[in-house]
Design an enzyme around this catalytic site. Structure first.
Site, short mmCIF file in Angstrom:
data_model
loop_
_atom_site.label_atom_id
_atom_site.label_comp_id
_atom_site.label_asym_id
_atom_site.label_seq_id
_atom_site.Cartn_x
_atom_site.Cartn_y
_atom_site.Cartn_z
N SER A 185 -31.16 -16.51 77.49
CA SER A 185 -31.68 -17.86 77.67
C SER A 185 -30.94 -18.68 78.72
O SER A 185 -31.56 -19.45 79.47
CB SER A 185 -31.70 -18.62 76.34
OG SER A 185 -30.39 -18.72 75.80
N CYS A 243 -25.54 -18.94 68.13
CA CYS A 243 -25.61 -18.05 69.29
C CYS A 243 -24.58 -16.93 69.16
O CYS A 243 -23.44 -17.15 68.76
CB CYS A 243 -25.35 -18.86 70.57
SG CYS A 243 -25.22 -17.84 72.06
N ASP A 268 -28.18 -22.81 66.43
CA ASP A 268 -29.60 -22.63 66.75
C ASP A 268 -30.41 -23.08 65.53
O ASP A 268 -30.27 -22.50 64.45
CB ASP A 268 -29.92 -21.16 67.06
CG ASP A 268 -29.22 -20.68 68.33
OD1 ASP A 268 -29.12 -21.46 69.28
OD2 ASP A 268 -28.79 -19.51 68.35
#
Length: 269
Positions: free
Chosen positions: A80, A177, A184
């Site tokens: 990401s 993460c 998250d």
């Protein structure tokens, strides 16, 4: 994993640069979870990018929303932070049309993933048609449970002998993460047919991810396989909607019996 930009201080490119994209082999986590081959599910990772911008031929900025669909059969998931850096490289780059931008992004993401990625660009004129929605199903979050252990615990899952077909949802999913351990936040839908899953046990299981370090896509595959292994439903879908970071949200969909749903943007997204 050591080669990833994730967790490292990096500069922002001011010109279009597809080399910024980095893939992570899906096999790494799938081997750890001991997923069988062939996979027990099909699906897609739905990405939304809310910070897409570039310059038109006159140097005027254009803004848009990006939506893309990465097949879970691809060799790699897209990391990401590298995706964010890649999209930022469009900011001061000039392109003749929306179609040119869409074609470049589709080609670059497909190359990173190792399989064809579908890309949509939503122009500003269509923004007003985008609506917030909610996940359907029975909400588990009002159950009055107690949590003492936040280690991920599939052993919590249990069933009764009653056969049901139901959809359950929770907004209490949180993981971290894998690299940076940043939180998250997500909502999750679980639709299944089979022996009734104990609702309190399922909610405790989902909350047990709270300190777990894993990428979004990997968490959803772990949830799917844990439920499949411990509860043995004949049909199962797991669909998570994560809040955005760096203008990107990731929404993994896994199912052994149905197609991905229409993209549902939740209030926290």
């Amino acid at each position: 994993m050591d080669n990833l930009v994730l967790g490292k201080t990096v500069g922002y490119a001011d010109k279009y640069d597809p080399s910024l994209l980095q893939g992570v082999p899906r096999s790494l986590s799938r081997n750890e979870i001991h997923l069988p081959n062939p996979l027990p599910f099909e699906g897609v990772d739905i990405w939304n990018g809310y910070e897409l911008s570039w310059l038109n031929s006159k140097g005027k900025p254009i803004i848009a929303i990006l939506r893309c669909f990465v097949p879970i059969s691809s060799a790699n998931l897209i990391e990401s932070k590298s995706f964010k850096l890649y999209l930022n490289s469009f900011n001061q780059s000039t392109f003749a049309s929306v179609e040119e931008v869409q074609g470049l992004i589709q080609n670059d993401l497909s190359g990173c993933a190792g399989q064809s990625v579908t890309v949509e660009i939503i122009e500003y004129s269509a923004f007003s048609s985008l609506q917030l929605g909610d996940l359907p199903g029975i909400l588990l979050d009002n159950l009055d449970i107690s949590m003492e252990d936040f280690d991920i615990s599939p052993q919590l899952l249990k069933t009764t002998d009653k056969y049901v077909e139901e959809t359950l949802t929770s907004h209490l999913l949180k993981s971290n993460c894998l690299i940076t351990h940043q939180p998250d936040w997500g909502s999750v839908l679980i639709k299944y047919a089979g022996k009734a899953i104990d609702h309190e046990a399922l909610l405790k299981y989902l909350i047990s991810f709270r300190l777990h370090n894993e990428f979004h896509e990997q968490c959803v595959e772990r949830i799917f396989f844990d439920i499949l292994s411990h509860c043995k439903p004949s049909k199962l879908t797991v669909y998570a909607r994560y809040t955005r970071r760096g203008g990107l949200d990731i929404n993994p969909f896994r199912s052994n019996f149905e197609s991905p749903y229409t993209d549902i943007r939740l209030a926290r997204q």
